[in-house]
Design an enzyme around this catalytic site. Structure first.
Site, PDB file in Angstrom:
ATOM      1  N   LYS A   1     -98.555  -3.077  26.577  1.00  0.00           N
ATOM      2  CA  LYS A   1     -99.613  -3.528  25.665  1.00  0.00           C
ATOM      3  C   LYS A   1     -99.642  -5.051  25.616  1.00  0.00           C
ATOM      4  O   LYS A   1     -98.599  -5.691  25.720  1.00  0.00           O
ATOM      5  CB  LYS A   1     -99.320  -3.017  24.244  1.00  0.00           C
ATOM      6  CG  LYS A   1     -99.564  -1.546  24.041  1.00  0.00           C
ATOM      7  CD  LYS A   1     -99.369  -1.178  22.574  1.00  0.00           C
ATOM      8  CE  LYS A   1     -99.564   0.316  22.353  1.00  0.00           C
ATOM      9  NZ  LYS A   1    -100.916   0.781  22.627  1.00  0.00           N
TER      10      LYS A   1
ATOM     11  N   ARG B   1     -99.171  11.843  23.578  1.00  0.00           N
ATOM     12  CA  ARG B   1     -99.538  13.183  24.041  1.00  0.00           C
ATOM     13  C   ARG B   1     -98.424  13.802  24.879  1.00  0.00           C
ATOM     14  O   ARG B   1     -98.331  15.023  24.980  1.00  0.00           O
ATOM     15  CB  ARG B   1    -100.859  13.130  24.810  1.00  0.00           C
ATOM     16  CG  ARG B   1    -100.819  12.286  26.045  1.00  0.00           C
ATOM     17  CD  ARG B   1    -102.198  11.928  26.566  1.00  0.00           C
ATOM     18  NE  ARG B   1    -102.852  10.875  25.770  1.00  0.00           N
ATOM     19  CZ  ARG B   1    -104.058  10.381  26.003  1.00  0.00           C
ATOM     20  NH1 ARG B   1    -104.782  10.858  27.003  1.00  0.00           N
ATOM     21  NH2 ARG B   1    -104.557   9.434  25.252  1.00  0.00           N
TER      22      ARG B   1
HETATM   23  N1  BES Z   1    -100.196   4.360  19.747  1.00  0.00           N
HETATM   24  C1  BES Z   1    -101.308   4.154  20.588  1.00  0.00           C
HETATM   25  C2  BES Z   1    -102.644   4.357  19.876  1.00  0.00           C
HETATM   26  C3  BES Z   1    -103.002   3.334  18.825  1.00  0.00           C
HETATM   27  C4  BES Z   1    -103.644   2.170  19.185  1.00  0.00           C
HETATM   28  C5  BES Z   1    -102.726   3.562  17.508  1.00  0.00           C
HETATM   29  C6  BES Z   1    -103.982   1.243  18.223  1.00  0.00           C
HETATM   30  C7  BES Z   1    -103.061   2.638  16.530  1.00  0.00           C
HETATM   31  C8  BES Z   1    -103.690   1.464  16.908  1.00  0.00           C
HETATM   32  C9  BES Z   1    -101.261   5.118  21.762  1.00  0.00           C
HETATM   33  O1  BES Z   1     -99.996   5.444  22.215  1.00  0.00           O
HETATM   34  C10 BES Z   1    -101.960   4.456  22.897  1.00  0.00           C
HETATM   35  O2  BES Z   1    -101.491   3.453  23.346  1.00  0.00           O
HETATM   36  N2  BES Z   1    -103.075   5.029  23.325  1.00  0.00           N
HETATM   37  C11 BES Z   1    -103.831   4.470  24.392  1.00  0.00           C
HETATM   38  C12 BES Z   1    -104.322   5.599  25.259  1.00  0.00           C
HETATM   39  C13 BES Z   1    -104.937   5.146  26.538  1.00  0.00           C
HETATM   40  C14 BES Z   1    -103.897   4.485  27.420  1.00  0.00           C
HETATM   41  C15 BES Z   1    -105.532   6.344  27.230  1.00  0.00           C
HETATM   42  C16 BES Z   1    -104.985   3.686  23.776  1.00  0.00           C
HETATM   43  O3  BES Z   1    -105.513   4.102  22.738  1.00  0.00           O
HETATM   44  O4  BES Z   1    -105.334   2.653  24.317  1.00  0.00           O
HETATM   45 MN    MN Z   2     -99.242   4.067  23.614  1.00  0.00          MN
END
Ligand code: BES
Ligand code: MN
Ligand code: ZN
Length: 503
Positions: A284, A358
């Protein structure tokens, strides 16, 4: 069972971790009570008024005084008026017709906070609109207690002893059982907040398991913790894949409420417990990572909700499963393109290591489905896309059974926790087809990311009735407001409690 990480890192001297003796509510639950009338001589009376009932405020908050202060009983408006030796604190709840529990709690929370130096506070709701006396009384107790929450575990200096030592909710004829449940809900939500607010470096998976175990011992729930070795034996490939890059062992936490006599059914709650989400090698950016200690909020809600269940003693069996690990990087971490086998035998190609929630839920849901329950409800801070779709306040609600979806929506409506039903369109399912494995862990591009995540989860519940709540938004708030402090909210503890209570 010993729960040490395979590399032991100190978390700081004097840490209150693993001890539930420290409850972060500045008003003890037993100090919030119901009464037929306000006790004589209280320091402050909090009066919740709607725009329709603003004229019947006590004399201290006279029309002239209100006009001078611009008080119109709108949500968020507070008016503090001296009244003899004490205070009258009028708080606005907006229009009467559509008053709901979220707005009522907001008003009570604002009012109790405005009482500042008072030792004794009474809460009176002048006009509850369409709401019944019982739910109003319960919500007032919850909000009064939760408005005194603050996260102090990591402050170098602890706040002075609180001045507030009693809140009396004026609720003639309301049964004491309402207060018992409301206190348990407030404590449960406070526990969830505490877990969410604890930094990722100290709330590791083993630590989260220790806290769940301590709660279970306190509340008389069964608790089983699976460590790394057990997770290997149990073929929990998703949890293990995410955990590969971590210094800390993963944990699967299983809490069970077993009713007396034959259970009338089984409901399983499953929570995403990513104690910190760096994204893994699909790293991230700094801004996106900053809040990722919150990524165990689904698991936190499961632990908080399970802590409430004994207070409502349902005849249904309730199982809470939390899949806990952080999502880190080192030489062992999974690479984009790696394939693992989930507990139910499905192979998954991990094209983005940041879609990790997931993966751990794949095992948690498989395990839940094996129990052949009447329903599975999972909770997860699963997608940023859900924030794009519904904003910060509203959770996404998906599932494979319209009846269960309606039940969960009704419980959310009844308790004032906003959520919105989203579809799981079969037409998008092919986006999860993989060249290499049975499934890949991301859809095509960013569009509909909440739905493709939901479709991924659906693969692991088989024929079991199932609902998925994406709580990426409401898991926290940006600023203190009403019953909330900045940070974790305890969202979903109420909905889950109501769902089980009305099962
Ligand atoms: N924990 C995150 C989702 C999230 C993002 C929660 C911002 C709260 C605030 C999750 O694990 C994630 O990173 N999801 C990705 C999925 C994508 C890579 C398909 C996302 O939402 O970008
Ligand atoms: Mn994530
Ligand atoms: Zn995550």
């Amino acid at each position: 069972m010993g729960c040490g990480p395979h590399v032991v890192l100190p978390i700081g001297a004097g840490s209150p971790l693993a001890s539930l003796a420290v409850m972060p509510l500045r008003l003890a639950p037993s100090q919030a009570t119901l009464a037929d009338a306000a006790p004589d001589g209280v320091d402050a009376v909090v009066v919740v008024v709607t725009t329709e009932s603003v004229g019947s405020l006590p004399d201290a908050a006279s029309e002239a005084f209100r006009a001078a202060a611009g008080f119109e009983a709108k949500p968020g408006q507070t008016l503090v008026a001296p009244d003899g030796d004490g205070l009258v604190i009028a708080v606005g709840a907006g229009g009467s017709d559509d008053l709901d529990l979220e707005r009522l709690r907001r008003a009570v929370g604002d009012g109790v906070k405005a009482a500042k130096a008072a030792a004794s506070v009474a809460v009176q709701v002048l006009d509850a609109g369409p709401l019944g006396a019982d739910v109003v009384a319960g919500a007032a107790i919850e909000a009064a207690l939760l408005s005194t929450y603050s996260f102090t575990a990591r402050k170098g200096s602890q706040p002075d002893d609180p001045t507030l030592d009693s809140v009396t909710v004026v609720a003639p004829g309301v049964d004491e059982s309402v207060a018992v449940r409301a206190r348990a809900v407030a404590e449960g939500a406070a526990l969830t907040r505490e877990l969410v607010n604890e930094p990722g470096g100290s709330l590791t998976a083993p630590e989260m398991a220790d806290r769940a175990e301590a709660m279970a011992a306190d509340r008389g729930l069964d608790c089983e913790i699976w460590d790394l070795e057990r997770l290997r034996e149990e073929r929990c490939g998703g949890i293990l894949a995410v955990n590969q890059g971590s210094t800390y062992e993963p944990r699967l936490i299983k809490l069970t409420w077993e009713p007396e006599g034959e259970a009338t059914g089984t409901v399983v709650l499953v929570g995403k417990g990513i104690t910190f989400d760096t994204g893994g090698y699909s790293l991230k950016p700094p801004d996106g990572m900053m809040t990722m200690k919150n990524d165990m909020g689904g698991g936190g809600a499961v632990i908080g909700a399970m802590s409430v269940i004994p207070a409502i003693a349902p005849s249904v069996r309730v199982v809470g499963i939390v899949c806990a690990t952080d999502n880190m990087v080192n030489g062992h971490a999974q690479r984009p393109g790696d394939v693992f086998t989930a507990r139910n035998g499905t192979t998954v190609e991990v094209l983005n290591t940041d879609a990790e929630g997931r993966l751990v839920l794949a095992d948690g849901l498989s395990l839940a489905a094996e129990m052949e329950p009447d329903a599975i409800v999972d909770l997860a801070t699963l997608t940023g896309a859900c924030l794009v779709a519904l904003g910060q306040d509203i959770a996404g609600l998906m599932g494979n059974d319209d009846e269960l979806i309606a039940k969960v929506a009704a419980a959310a409506e009844a308790t004032g926790e906003p959520m919105w039903h989203l579809p799981l369109p079969d037409r998008y399912r092919e986006q999860l087809d993989s060249d290499t494995a049975d499934l890949k862990n991301i859809g095509k591009g960013r569009y509909g990311g909440t739905l493709t995540a939901g479709l991924f989860l659906r693969e692991f519940v088989g024929e079991t009735s199932w609902v998925h709540l994406d709580i990426a938004g409401p898991v926290t708030v940006d600023a203190a407001k009403g019953e909330h402090a900045k940070g974790g909210t305890g969202y979903a503890v109420r909905t889950l409690t109501e769902l089980i209570a009305s099962w």
